[in-house]
Design a protein around this motif. Structure first.
Motif, short mmCIF file in Angstrom:
data_model
loop_
_atom_site.label_atom_id
_atom_site.label_comp_id
_atom_site.label_asym_id
_atom_site.label_seq_id
_atom_site.Cartn_x
_atom_site.Cartn_y
_atom_site.Cartn_z
N ASP A 137 -7.78 -0.36 -2.19
CA ASP A 137 -8.97 0.37 -1.75
C ASP A 137 -10.17 0.09 -2.64
N LYS A 178 -2.12 1.16 -3.50
CA LYS A 178 -3.06 1.56 -2.45
C LYS A 178 -4.45 1.74 -3.05
N ARG A 211 0.81 -1.22 0.00
CA ARG A 211 0.00 0.00 0.00
C ARG A 211 0.85 1.27 0.00
#
Length: 184
Positions: A166, A162, A156
């Motif tokens: 997400d 990341k 991440r």
């Protein structure tokens, strides 16, 4: 003639969906699929692995329980490493470097857990005092990775990854379970 046009339109629409991905159903980007795979591996590796409740009044039994737990944890980390290795690096620019770093940290954590299990296994435990000494000695190996949060956390750090984590529903669910403290 109308039936033929309708059939032709249906065939063209199906071909369009299959070949170009046009239409309402869209596939997630490859990096999101990749992140979902990592999260699946993390969930699988943590499933049904709980720290044993150690009764220090039974030091020999407590030693065996902790050795068994640490060995199982080391095995799970190895299985996670293997599964991630099969998936390979994430399909983003710079993904190979982030992946290599995450695997190196995972390898270090596994080695530390293995060292702790070996240290604890070799210790002569006869009473609570010797158990405490053995646990302290084993803990030295574990302190080196005490702040380690896992490969997803390492991955991440790359902004593209990341975002992929997400955007992956499987990763959000896995993170929710982790946050709930279920041991996964």
């Amino acid at each position: 003639m109308a039936i033929r046009r309708t059939a032709l339109a249906a065939v063209l629409a199906a071909a369009c969906l299959a070949v170009t991905g046009c239409g309402s159903s869209s596939q997630p980007p490859p990096e999101v699929d990749w992140a979902a795979g990592v999260c699946r591996h993390l969930t699988d590796s943590g499933a049904r692995l709980a720290v044993p409740t150690v009764d220090r009044t039974q030091p020999v039994r407590a030693q065996r329980q902790m050795v068994t737990f640490l060995t199982a944890l080391s095995d799970r980390l190895g299985a996670l490493r293997t599964a991630m290795g099969k998936d390979g690096a994430p399909p983003v620019d710079g993904g190979a470097a982030a992946f290599g770093k995450a695997l190196a940290h995972l390898d270090k954590a596994r080695a530390s857990v293995g060292e702790a299990a070996a240290t604890l296994s070799r210790a002569t435990v006869t009473d609570q005092k010797s158990l405490n000494s053995a646990l302290d000695a084993a803990g030295t190996s574990l302190r080196a990775v005490g702040a380690y949060k896992g490969p997803a956390d390492d991955l991440r750090t790359d902004p593209k990854l990341k975002a992929a984590f997400d955007e992956s529903p499987g990763c959000a669910a896995a993170q929710d379970r982790q946050g709930a403290g279920d041991g996964s």
